[in-house]
Scaffold this motif. Structure first.
Motif, PDB file in Angstrom:
ATOM      1  N   MET A   1       0.830  -1.207   0.000  1.00 28.22           N
ATOM      2  CA  MET A   1       0.000   0.000   0.000  1.00 28.22           C
ATOM      3  C   MET A   1       0.863   1.254   0.000  1.00 28.22           C
ATOM      4  N   THR A   2       1.987   1.187   0.731  1.00 27.56           N
ATOM      5  CA  THR A   2       2.890   2.337   0.749  1.00 27.56           C
ATOM      6  C   THR A   2       3.399   2.638  -0.650  1.00 27.56           C
ATOM      7  N   GLY A   3       3.746   1.572  -1.391  1.00 30.14           N
ATOM      8  CA  GLY A   3       4.207   1.768  -2.760  1.00 30.14           C
ATOM      9  C   GLY A   3       3.157   2.411  -3.636  1.00 30.14           C
ATOM     10  N   LEU A   4       1.898   2.020  -3.446  1.00 32.83           N
ATOM     11  CA  LEU A   4       0.818   2.608  -4.235  1.00 32.83           C
ATOM     12  C   LEU A   4       0.630   4.074  -3.875  1.00 32.83           C
ATOM     13  N   ARG A   5       0.729   4.402  -2.582  1.00 32.56           N
ATOM     14  CA  ARG A   5       0.596   5.803  -2.179  1.00 32.56           C
ATOM     15  C   ARG A   5       1.704   6.644  -2.784  1.00 32.56           C
ATOM     16  N   ARG A   6       2.925   6.114  -2.781  1.00 23.41           N
ATOM     17  CA  ARG A   6       4.040   6.835  -3.393  1.00 23.41           C
ATOM     18  C   ARG A   6       3.813   7.033  -4.879  1.00 23.41           C
ATOM     19  N   ALA A   7       3.317   5.984  -5.533  1.00 18.96           N
ATOM     20  CA  ALA A   7       3.068   6.076  -6.968  1.00 18.96           C
ATOM     21  C   ALA A   7       1.963   7.078  -7.264  1.00 18.96           C
ATOM     22  N   VAL A   8       0.907   7.085  -6.454  1.00 23.98           N
ATOM     23  CA  VAL A   8      -0.184   8.048  -6.651  1.00 23.98           C
ATOM     24  C   VAL A   8       0.324   9.470  -6.464  1.00 23.98           C
ATOM     25  N   HIS A   9       1.158   9.671  -5.437  1.00 20.89           N
ATOM     26  CA  HIS A   9       1.728  11.003  -5.200  1.00 20.89           C
ATOM     27  C   HIS A   9       2.591  11.442  -6.384  1.00 20.89           C
ATOM     28  N   ILE A  86       8.449   7.395 -19.710  1.00 24.67           N
ATOM     29  CA  ILE A  86       7.958   6.124 -19.183  1.00 24.67           C
ATOM     30  C   ILE A  86       9.113   5.274 -18.649  1.00 24.67           C
ATOM     31  N   ARG A  87      10.307   5.420 -19.237  1.00 24.42           N
ATOM     32  CA  ARG A  87      11.463   4.662 -18.742  1.00 24.42           C
ATOM     33  C   ARG A  87      11.832   5.104 -17.327  1.00 24.42           C
ATOM     34  N   THR A  88      11.783   6.411 -17.091  1.00 22.40           N
ATOM     35  CA  THR A  88      12.059   6.928 -15.753  1.00 22.40           C
ATOM     36  C   THR A  88      11.003   6.461 -14.764  1.00 22.40           C
ATOM     37  N   THR A  89       9.763   6.450 -15.219  1.00 21.18           N
ATOM     38  CA  THR A  89       8.659   6.038 -14.347  1.00 21.18           C
ATOM     39  C   THR A  89       8.813   4.598 -13.892  1.00 21.18           C
ATOM     40  N   VAL A  90       9.077   3.691 -14.823  1.00 19.87           N
ATOM     41  CA  VAL A  90       9.170   2.276 -14.443  1.00 19.87           C
ATOM     42  C   VAL A  90      10.487   1.971 -13.736  1.00 19.87           C
ATOM     43  N   THR A  91      11.495   2.807 -13.915  1.00 19.85           N
ATOM     44  CA  THR A  91      12.733   2.638 -13.151  1.00 19.85           C
ATOM     45  C   THR A  91      12.502   3.009 -11.692  1.00 19.85           C
ATOM     46  N   ALA A  92      11.790   4.102 -11.482  1.00 22.62           N
ATOM     47  CA  ALA A  92      11.490   4.544 -10.114  1.00 22.62           C
ATOM     48  C   ALA A  92      10.476   3.626  -9.443  1.00 22.62           C
ATOM     49  N   MET A  93       9.569   3.059 -10.209  1.00 21.78           N
ATOM     50  CA  MET A  93       8.536   2.171  -9.666  1.00 21.78           C
ATOM     51  C   MET A  93       8.476   0.927 -10.541  1.00 21.78           C
ATOM     52  N   VAL A  99       2.080   1.189 -11.102  1.00 26.52           N
ATOM     53  CA  VAL A  99       2.112   2.417 -11.902  1.00 26.52           C
ATOM     54  C   VAL A  99       0.760   2.646 -12.572  1.00 26.52           C
ATOM     55  N   LEU A 100       0.226   1.602 -13.191  1.00 27.90           N
ATOM     56  CA  LEU A 100      -1.051   1.745 -13.880  1.00 27.90           C
ATOM     57  C   LEU A 100      -2.180   2.012 -12.893  1.00 27.90           C
ATOM     58  N   ALA A 101      -2.140   1.342 -11.742  1.00 26.62           N
ATOM     59  CA  ALA A 101      -3.171   1.581 -10.727  1.00 26.62           C
ATOM     60  C   ALA A 101      -3.116   3.016 -10.224  1.00 26.62           C
ATOM     61  N   ALA A 102      -1.906   3.547 -10.059  1.00 29.09           N
ATOM     62  CA  ALA A 102      -1.763   4.934  -9.604  1.00 29.09           C
ATOM     63  C   ALA A 102      -2.304   5.909 -10.648  1.00 29.09           C
ATOM     64  N   LYS A 103      -1.992   5.660 -11.908  1.00 35.51           N
ATOM     65  CA  LYS A 103      -2.520   6.525 -12.973  1.00 35.51           C
ATOM     66  C   LYS A 103      -4.041   6.469 -12.997  1.00 35.51           C
ATOM     67  N   ALA A 104      -4.601   5.263 -12.832  1.00 39.63           N
ATOM     68  CA  ALA A 104      -6.053   5.107 -12.833  1.00 39.63           C
ATOM     69  C   ALA A 104      -6.681   5.850 -11.658  1.00 39.63           C
ATOM     70  N   ALA A 105      -6.042   5.780 -10.481  1.00 45.63           N
ATOM     71  CA  ALA A 105      -6.581   6.449  -9.298  1.00 45.63           C
ATOM     72  C   ALA A 105      -6.559   7.967  -9.463  1.00 45.63           C
TER      73      ALA A 105
END
Length: 254
Positions: A1-9, A86-93, A99-105
């Motif tokens: 859940m922490t990872g999802l919160r970070r991704a949403v932020h 997108i490369r930076t995004t998937v490297t960080a997460m 990542v997709l769940a965060a974008k959807a949220a």
């Protein structure tokens, strides 16, 4: 859940630091309310009685505002492919599902706010204009009207999620937008040219737009599907698109 919160932020930070998405959301709200206002002002109820649904009429702008929602959703993911971010995004997460769940949220939250403003403005315009044009008994506090309004907001959110799933699978902005708009508008176009009433009804029931917008109806028997069944069909389209997007996002290189 922490990872999802970070991704949403992280996704929220991307959106709010770019002017394009927020301006697009504002345009969705203004366009939807403006088209609904124009539609309400253009229709007059004859003395013999009205056959048009006043709630559906006051929410006409949703059919136009959804295009802006679709474009926003496409840009949230396809824009990153276009810039290489997108490369930076998937490297960080590294967990791409997160990542997709965060974008959807983030997308759902943004469309929920813009859709509420758009639909609220549309219903208010209908309440002010329609009684002067011969429509009686139209009240935003009426149960079916409240359902039509709330359902229209949910409809816009589901259109956004459908568009996000398609864009994740397709990657190219123009192609993704074309696919989404084709899915939304193709079914009603086909339904308008068929002569077989059975085929017409099936197209109305299967199309994501025609099925989903059944939630706006407040006149019994005026739609091929009930309001909640229609939203269920659109939910199935959005879920399938997100699952397809998640699968392709997971299995391919960026």
């Amino acid at each position: 859940m922490t990872g999802l919160r970070r991704a949403v932020h992280a996704e929220w930070t991307k959106v709010r630091t770019l002017p394009g998405p927020l301006w697009l959301l504002a345009a969705v709200a203004v366009l939807t309310a403006a088209v609904s206002t124009a539609a309400a002002a253009a229709v007059h109820c004859p003395a013999a009685g009205c056959t048009q649904d006043p709630a559906k009429l006051s929410l006409t702008g949703v059919e136009f505002g959804q295009a802006g929602v679709a474009v926003l959703a496409v840009l949230l993911i396809s824009g990153e492919y276009g810039t290489g971010m997108i490369r930076t995004t998937v490297t960080a997460m590294p967990c791409r599902a997160t990542v997709l769940a965060a974008k959807a949220a983030v997308l759902a939250g943004l469309v929920l706010v813009a859709g509420t403003v758009a639909v609220g403005g549309s219903v208010l315009a209908g309440r002010l204009i329609l009684p002067g044009n011969g429509f009686t008994g139209f009240s935003p506090a009426h149960g079916p009207v409240l359902r039509a309004a709330a359902g229209s907001v949910v409809y816009l959110v589901l259109v956004g999620l459908l568009s996000l799933g398609v864009a994740t699978a397709v990657r190219d902005s123009a192609a993704a937008a074309g696919v989404v708009l084709g899915l939304l508008y193709l079914f009603p176009i086909l339904a308008s040219v068929v002569s077989d009433p059975h085929v017409y009804r099936r197209l109305e029931q299967a199309g994501p737009m025609t099925a989903g917008l059944a939630v706006q109806s407040t006149l019994p028997g005026s739609e091929a599907l009930g309001p909640y069944a229609g939203l269920a069909v659109l939910t199935a389209w959005a879920t399938a698109a997100l699952l397809l997007g998640a699968a392709t996002f997971h299995h391919r290189d960026t």
